[in-house]
Write an enzyme that holds these catalytic residues in place. Structure first.
Site, PDB file in Angstrom:
ATOM      1  N   THR A 116       0.853  -1.191   0.000  1.00  0.00           N
ATOM      2  CA  THR A 116       0.000   0.000   0.000  1.00  0.00           C
ATOM      3  C   THR A 116       0.889   1.240   0.000  1.00  0.00           C
ATOM      4  O   THR A 116       1.856   1.321   0.748  1.00  0.00           O
ATOM      5  CB  THR A 116      -0.932   0.031   1.223  1.00  0.00           C
ATOM      6  OG1 THR A 116      -1.797  -1.105   1.191  1.00  0.00           O
ATOM      7  CG2 THR A 116      -1.797   1.291   1.214  1.00  0.00           C
TER       8      THR A 116
ATOM      9  N   PHE B 141       1.175   5.217   0.672  1.00  0.00           N
ATOM     10  CA  PHE B 141       0.579   6.269   1.485  1.00  0.00           C
ATOM     11  C   PHE B 141       1.200   7.610   1.101  1.00  0.00           C
ATOM     12  O   PHE B 141       2.373   7.686   0.728  1.00  0.00           O
ATOM     13  CB  PHE B 141       0.824   6.026   2.971  1.00  0.00           C
ATOM     14  CG  PHE B 141       0.188   4.781   3.516  1.00  0.00           C
ATOM     15  CD1 PHE B 141      -1.005   4.843   4.225  1.00  0.00           C
ATOM     16  CD2 PHE B 141       0.766   3.533   3.328  1.00  0.00           C
ATOM     17  CE1 PHE B 141      -1.606   3.702   4.735  1.00  0.00           C
ATOM     18  CE2 PHE B 141       0.184   2.387   3.833  1.00  0.00           C
ATOM     19  CZ  PHE B 141      -1.005   2.468   4.535  1.00  0.00           C
TER      20      PHE B 141
END
Length: 396
Positions: free
Chosen positions: A279, A281
């Site tokens: 992921t 960010f």
């Protein structure tokens, strides 16, 4: 620090024509680019964006087929095992959009907001970016944005895309609604764990709680166990609910840190279908950073285009012609003007969807190539804004 409530919470409704110094407007007579840092700062944007995201995100409660609501799990009462396995009353309470009272801060630590509860992957990303920071949980993405704007925290770390689940559309929309700058990025390798109460066995589980994205990323494992999936707002909340309900036939998909915080047992490690589950960010701040060339930088921009054949091709070509690598392109419908009406050559008028285009490219705003590329881009763009120029996170 005293913070007063009021109209400061409302988002500006100014149309594009009244936007400020960070918007590069079409200038047919020349580039008109003043490359001092202030010229690229973002100011109030008049984009009224809806709160509904296409991709399920952690501040929504999607109702997906085959998934129960977390409210369907009945709490066990008058049972000695129903208590918290750790004193969760000592954990920080998530900020809400209505909470504008800052916590006491001695100034010794950077305060970083994230969406979710302690133990969420967003908190892990914040700690990777700032290992000695004070993390501040927020109940929604919107609250994290506002916490930075109102000086309650110094930074916010929010997910923008996942290698398996795709883009977090909600945060793309919020980037336009708020006056924050992207000052960095964090890539986090996600390791999902199957958690349960101490003494529980994974074969005994009848249902598992987690965020819909996490459940989807563990589809093969959960299907092999024949477990009913229950959607929650975020993974850490799922772990908290399992700990608080005391149901031994209920588990959670969350991080190992969540297991430690909420006193749960790791029943299985690395239950995700794809080991390369990363992921990305974004780190958001009130002020931009000074772009440099001493390391690899990335720049994020958003723009809309005039109507015409091949205009998107021309817009992207300004980067290719200068050897600038595009790492991301995302289109989002404009909320104020979702349809564009143009004259049709036959009869009546034609209606087209009107889009905002988000672009990430590998170049610093201190690089003349990037400056010239954006200068040429504004020949085709009716609206252009630099969201941030920041160092790339190379190592997951």
């Amino acid at each position: 620090m005293a913070v007063k409530g009021g109209s400061i919470w409302s988002c500006a409704k100014t149309p594009y024509s009244h936007q400020g110094i960070s918007d590069l407007r079409s200038n047919r007579s020349g580039l008109g680019l003043n490359l001092s840092l202030r010229k690229w700062e973002c100011c109030s944007l008049g984009v009224s964006l809806a709160h509904k995201a296409i991709t399920p995100v952690e501040d929504e409660k999607p109702n997906l087929p085959g998934m129960e609501s977390a409210g369907a799990i009945q709490r066990v009462e008058d049972n000695e095992s129903t208590g918290f396995h750790k004193d969760m009353n000592l954990l920080p309470k998530p900020l809400t959009a209505a909470d504008i009272s800052p916590s006491p801060d001695d100034g010794s630590k950077v305060r970083v907001a994230y969406q979710g509860l302690p133990g969420a992957y967003s908190e892990a990303a914040a700690l990777k970016a700032y290992p000695k920071c004070e993390t501040v949980p927020c109940d929604q993405f919107e609250a994290a944005f506002k916490a930075v704007e109102l000086w309650l925290v110094d930074k916010a770390v929010l997910p923008i895309e996942n290698s398996v689940g795709g883009s977090i559309h909600r945060n793309y929309d919020l980037l336009l609604r708020h006056r924050l700058h992207i000052v960095g990025e964090v890539q986090l390798l996600v390791n999902h764990c199957l958690l349960g109460l101490p003494g529980a066995r994974k074969e005994e589980l009848k249902r598992v709680l987690s965020h819909p994205q996490a459940l989807a990323q563990c589809e093969m494992t959960l299907s092999s166990l024949g477990i009913i999936r229950v959607s929650t707002d975020d993974t850490a909340l799922a772990a908290q609910m399992v700990a608080s309900t005391g149901l031994k036939d209920a588990g959670a998909v969350a991080s190992s840190r969540a297991a430690e915080i909420y006193g749960l047992q790791i029943l299985a490690d690395k239950v995700q279908d794809d080991d390369d589950n990363i992921t990305r960010f974004l780190i958001l701040a009130r002020e931009p950073i000074m772009p440099g060339t001493e390391r690899q930088y990335k720049t994020s921009v958003v723009f809309t285009l005039e109507e015409g054949p091949g205009v998107l091709f021309k817009a992207l070509a300004v980067f290719a012609l200068r050897g600038i690598n595009l790492t991301k392109i995302e289109s989002r419908p404009q909320k104020q003007r979702p349809l564009r009406v143009v004259d049709d050559s036959n009869e009546g008028s034609a209606k087209y969807f009107d889009y905002l285009f988000y672009i990430d490219f590998e170049a610093s705003m201190a690089d003349p190539r990037a400056q010239n590329a954006l200068g040429q881009l504004q020949e085709f763009a009716s609206f252009l804004r630099v969201l941030g120029c920041y160092p790339m996170d190379i190592i997951p």
